[in-house]
Design a protein around this motif. Structure first.
Motif, PDB file in Angstrom:
ATOM      1  N   LEU A 116       8.708  -0.837  10.784  1.00 49.85           N
ATOM      2  CA  LEU A 116       7.383  -1.135  11.332  1.00 49.85           C
ATOM      3  C   LEU A 116       6.778  -1.892  10.128  1.00 49.85           C
ATOM      4  O   LEU A 116       6.569  -1.272   9.036  1.00 49.85           O
ATOM      5  N   THR A 117       6.625  -3.105  10.194  1.00 48.23           N
ATOM      6  CA  THR A 117       6.262  -3.979   9.161  1.00 48.23           C
ATOM      7  C   THR A 117       4.601  -4.599   9.367  1.00 48.23           C
ATOM      8  O   THR A 117       4.770  -5.460  10.374  1.00 48.23           O
ATOM      9  N   VAL A 118       3.684  -4.348   8.924  1.00 48.95           N
ATOM     10  CA  VAL A 118       2.218  -4.986   9.388  1.00 48.95           C
ATOM     11  C   VAL A 118       1.599  -5.303   7.934  1.00 48.95           C
ATOM     12  O   VAL A 118       0.243  -5.214   8.040  1.00 48.95           O
ATOM     13  N   ASP A 119       2.258  -5.851   7.037  1.00 46.18           N
ATOM     14  CA  ASP A 119       1.380  -6.249   5.886  1.00 46.18           C
ATOM     15  C   ASP A 119       0.533  -7.479   6.125  1.00 46.18           C
ATOM     16  O   ASP A 119       0.855  -8.310   7.151  1.00 46.18           O
ATOM     17  N   ARG A 120      -0.441  -7.502   5.121  1.00 46.14           N
ATOM     18  CA  ARG A 120      -1.208  -8.828   5.426  1.00 46.14           C
ATOM     19  C   ARG A 120      -2.039  -8.970   6.593  1.00 46.14           C
ATOM     20  O   ARG A 120      -1.858 -10.135   7.210  1.00 46.14           O
ATOM     21  N   ASN A 121      -2.683  -7.942   7.116  1.00 43.74           N
ATOM     22  CA  ASN A 121      -3.417  -8.121   8.466  1.00 43.74           C
ATOM     23  C   ASN A 121      -4.766  -7.827   7.863  1.00 43.74           C
ATOM     24  O   ASN A 121      -5.256  -7.822   6.838  1.00 43.74           O
ATOM     25  N   ARG A 122      -5.342  -7.239   9.102  1.00 35.86           N
ATOM     26  CA  ARG A 122      -7.259  -6.746   8.883  1.00 35.86           C
ATOM     27  C   ARG A 122      -7.332  -5.536   9.369  1.00 35.86           C
ATOM     28  O   ARG A 122      -8.107  -5.097   9.843  1.00 35.86           O
ATOM     29  N   LEU A 123      -6.248  -4.636   9.181  1.00 30.83           N
ATOM     30  CA  LEU A 123      -6.312  -3.199   9.769  1.00 30.83           C
ATOM     31  C   LEU A 123      -7.184  -2.196   8.864  1.00 30.83           C
ATOM     32  O   LEU A 123      -7.176  -2.277   7.707  1.00 30.83           O
ATOM     33  N   TRP A 124      -7.997  -1.687   9.633  1.00 28.95           N
ATOM     34  CA  TRP A 124      -8.958  -0.437   9.055  1.00 28.95           C
ATOM     35  C   TRP A 124      -8.337   0.884   9.193  1.00 28.95           C
ATOM     36  O   TRP A 124      -8.770   1.798   8.301  1.00 28.95           O
ATOM     37  N   CYS A 125      -7.469   1.146  10.147  1.00 28.76           N
ATOM     38  CA  CYS A 125      -7.200   2.404  10.313  1.00 28.76           C
ATOM     39  C   CYS A 125      -5.493   2.352  10.957  1.00 28.76           C
ATOM     40  O   CYS A 125      -5.000   1.422  11.379  1.00 28.76           O
ATOM     41  N   VAL A 126      -5.245   3.477  11.008  1.00 28.33           N
ATOM     42  CA  VAL A 126      -3.627   3.773  11.565  1.00 28.33           C
ATOM     43  C   VAL A 126      -3.848   4.577  12.710  1.00 28.33           C
ATOM     44  O   VAL A 126      -4.275   5.671  12.566  1.00 28.33           O
ATOM     45  N   PRO A 127      -3.219   3.994  13.726  1.00 30.12           N
ATOM     46  CA  PRO A 127      -3.389   5.387  14.975  1.00 30.12           C
ATOM     47  C   PRO A 127      -2.527   6.567  14.751  1.00 30.12           C
ATOM     48  O   PRO A 127      -1.574   6.545  14.334  1.00 30.12           O
ATOM     49  N   ARG A 128      -3.138   7.916  14.766  1.00 30.94           N
ATOM     50  CA  ARG A 128      -2.356   8.935  14.542  1.00 30.94           C
ATOM     51  C   ARG A 128      -1.386   9.328  15.412  1.00 30.94           C
ATOM     52  O   ARG A 128      -0.378   9.781  14.985  1.00 30.94           O
ATOM     53  N   HIS A 129      -1.474   8.628  16.424  1.00 30.73           N
ATOM     54  CA  HIS A 129       0.081   8.817  17.300  1.00 30.73           C
ATOM     55  C   HIS A 129       1.088   8.217  16.451  1.00 30.73           C
ATOM     56  O   HIS A 129       2.272   8.439  17.139  1.00 30.73           O
ATOM     57  N   LEU A 130       0.919   7.135  15.851  1.00 29.79           N
ATOM     58  CA  LEU A 130       2.041   6.586  14.951  1.00 29.79           C
ATOM     59  C   LEU A 130       2.947   7.698  14.374  1.00 29.79           C
ATOM     60  O   LEU A 130       4.091   7.494  14.104  1.00 29.79           O
ATOM     61  N   CYS A 131       2.237   8.805  13.880  1.00 25.25           N
ATOM     62  CA  CYS A 131       3.035   9.919  13.071  1.00 25.25           C
ATOM     63  C   CYS A 131       3.983  10.525  14.110  1.00 25.25           C
ATOM     64  O   CYS A 131       4.751  11.257  13.711  1.00 25.25           O
ATOM     65  N   GLN A 132       3.966  10.422  15.452  1.00 24.24           N
ATOM     66  CA  GLN A 132       4.792  10.870  16.276  1.00 24.24           C
ATOM     67  C   GLN A 132       6.179  10.129  16.603  1.00 24.24           C
ATOM     68  O   GLN A 132       7.102  10.724  17.322  1.00 24.24           O
ATOM     69  N   LEU A 133       6.222   9.180  15.939  1.00 24.70           N
ATOM     70  CA  LEU A 133       7.265   7.988  16.168  1.00 24.70           C
ATOM     71  C   LEU A 133       8.725   8.954  15.566  1.00 24.70           C
ATOM     72  O   LEU A 133       8.746   8.923  14.319  1.00 24.70           O
ATOM     73  N   PRO A 134       9.640   9.660  16.392  1.00 20.49           N
ATOM     74  CA  PRO A 134      10.615  10.351  15.947  1.00 20.49           C
ATOM     75  C   PRO A 134      11.719   9.727  14.957  1.00 20.49           C
ATOM     76  O   PRO A 134      12.175  10.513  14.098  1.00 20.49           O
ATOM     77  N   SER A 135      11.803   8.406  14.975  1.00 20.07           N
ATOM     78  CA  SER A 135      12.883   7.563  14.505  1.00 20.07           C
ATOM     79  C   SER A 135      12.444   6.723  13.303  1.00 20.07           C
ATOM     80  O   SER A 135      13.116   6.089  12.472  1.00 20.07           O
ATOM     81  N   LEU A 136      11.139   6.716  12.985  1.00 19.11           N
ATOM     82  CA  LEU A 136      10.288   5.935  12.213  1.00 19.11           C
ATOM     83  C   LEU A 136      10.841   6.332  10.630  1.00 19.11           C
ATOM     84  O   LEU A 136      10.793   7.148  10.159  1.00 19.11           O
ATOM     85  N   ASN A 137      11.679   5.378  10.097  1.00 22.10           N
ATOM     86  CA  ASN A 137      12.025   5.591   8.576  1.00 22.10           C
ATOM     87  C   ASN A 137      11.229   4.647   7.599  1.00 22.10           C
ATOM     88  O   ASN A 137      11.223   5.335   6.528  1.00 22.10           O
ATOM     89  N   GLU A 138      10.828   3.488   8.014  1.00 19.63           N
ATOM     90  CA  GLU A 138      10.316   2.657   6.892  1.00 19.63           C
ATOM     91  C   GLU A 138       8.810   2.118   7.354  1.00 19.63           C
ATOM     92  O   GLU A 138       8.904   1.392   8.622  1.00 19.63           O
ATOM     93  N   LEU A 139       7.734   2.376   7.019  1.00 20.09           N
ATOM     94  CA  LEU A 139       6.451   1.872   7.381  1.00 20.09           C
ATOM     95  C   LEU A 139       5.630   1.170   6.121  1.00 20.09           C
ATOM     96  O   LEU A 139       5.413   1.628   5.258  1.00 20.09           O
ATOM     97  N   SER A 140       5.495  -0.211   6.584  1.00 20.81           N
ATOM     98  CA  SER A 140       4.807  -1.064   5.546  1.00 20.81           C
ATOM     99  C   SER A 140       3.537  -1.820   5.968  1.00 20.81           C
ATOM    100  O   SER A 140       3.586  -2.159   6.933  1.00 20.81           O
ATOM    101  N   MET A 141       2.554  -1.081   5.448  1.00 21.67           N
ATOM    102  CA  MET A 141       1.125  -1.778   5.613  1.00 21.67           C
ATOM    103  C   MET A 141       0.241  -2.512   4.501  1.00 21.67           C
ATOM    104  O   MET A 141      -0.768  -2.100   4.324  1.00 21.67           O
ATOM    105  N   ALA A 142       0.984  -2.904   3.462  1.00 18.94           N
ATOM    106  CA  ALA A 142       0.327  -3.656   2.575  1.00 18.94           C
ATOM    107  C   ALA A 142      -0.670  -4.706   2.881  1.00 18.94           C
ATOM    108  O   ALA A 142      -0.438  -5.369   3.656  1.00 18.94           O
ATOM    109  N   GLY A 143      -1.587  -4.980   1.930  1.00 14.14           N
ATOM    110  CA  GLY A 143      -2.331  -5.591   1.968  1.00 14.14           C
ATOM    111  C   GLY A 143      -3.324  -5.793   3.173  1.00 14.14           C
ATOM    112  O   GLY A 143      -3.850  -6.863   3.809  1.00 14.14           O
TER     113      GLY A 143
END
Length: 321
Positions: A116-143
């Protein structure tokens, strides 16, 4: 241009293409041709980079149910509909360089999502439910504009790579990321930490000390740990200081899981060895080239991330110290 686009999609439908490239098409709206009739049931990879899309259709998962990879880099998307969570086969989602203010809560239903790549957006927070993704290997939220991350982030063993570089408001990381590959350069702001005395309160023979950062509450430069972390550290020191025959922290007064955690913190500060339970302050040290580093994925340079318990330790810790 419209006729050429329709022809491209029609050919993909007739020939049951698995890949469709719609990059650089100056698209302002999601092509209706993709959603026509039953959609493209065989399509697995859709590339729509560098267009001018502002929204995504709510029936995307219904019309393109077998999408494995979806690339939406460099558009003008403001909102991702909750129905993106119905993409059960989706493994890669790149929606970086858009105008997102939030991620859909139902994204955690994409059980196959690995990247999941969401770099360079305007995100203020990350949904806590995202932590439940069983297969998530790489998470990029830079910028983005992240000020904090869910405390459970990194609890999954599958998540190994987390990039949050250049989130200037982000001053700490969950301790579950302690042994992950972290990108966090450009996070937080540099402040001058003045010397302060520890605060404490007493009850009878028992004295509990609180971290110095509590004194900064309400100031412009306050860097205050979550209450859960403060409580855990205070209980830890109290538990190890009070004679065991006083039985101050018994199985009756605290849940067994909490007692076990007090015995074994998730990590210790690189500067002062303070125990850390749910929150840490990271500090990145780029290292010089080393021949041994080339043995790992062909790299010749490596970096070290130190984890500190407070902003004071963060400012004073150095690898050579």
């Amino acid at each position: 241009m419209a006729s050429e686009l329709c022809k491209t999609i029609s050919v993909a439908r007739l020939e049951k293409h698995k890949n469709l490239f719609l990059n650089y098409r100056n698209l302002h709206h999601f092509p209706l041709e993709l959603l026509k009739d039953e959609g493209l049931q065989h399509l697995e990879r859709l590339y729509m980079k560098r267009n001018s899309l502002t929204t995504l259709p709510e029936n995307l998962a219904q019309k393109l149910p077998n999408l494995v990879e979806l690339y939406l880099h460099s558009n003008n998307i403001v909102v991702v509909p909750e129905e993106v969570g119905d993409l059960k086969e989706l493994q890669t989602l790149d929606i970086s360089t858009n105008r997102l203010l939030a991620l859909p809560e139902r994204l955690h239903l994409c059980l196959s999502l690995q990247y999941l790549t969401v770099d360079r957006n305007r995100l203020w927070c990350v949904p806590r439910h995202l932590c439940q993704l069983p297969s998530l290997n790489e998470l990029s939220m830079a910028g983005n504009r992240l000020a904090f991350l869910p405390l459970d982030l990194g609890r999954s063993r599958e998540l190994q790579y987390v990039y949050v570089d250049n989130n200037t408001h982000l001053k700490g990381l969950p301790s579950y990321l302690y042994n992950k590959v972290i990108g966090c350069s450009g996070c937080g702001v540099t402040i001058q930490v003045s010397e302060v005395k520890l605060l404490s309160f007493s009850s009878g023979q028992l004295t509990v000390f609180l971290p110095a950062e509590v004194k900064a509450i309400g100031t412009e430069n306050d860097h205050v740990l979550p209450l859960q972390e403060l409580a855990m550290r205070s209980l830890y020191h109290t538990y190890h200081r009070v004679p065991k025959d006083l039985n101050f922290l018994s199985p009756i007064s605290l849940p067994r899981s909490l007692l076990e955690l007090l015995h074994c913190p998730l990590g210790h500060c690189h500067r002062c060895s303070e125990p850390m339970f749910t929150f840490v302050y990271p500090k990145l040290f780029p290292l010089r080239e080393t021949p041994m580093a080339g043995l790992h994925q062909g790299r010749t340079t490596v970096g070290f991330v130190a984890y500190c318990c407070s902003t004071q330790c963060l400012q004073t810790f150095d690898l050579l110290g």
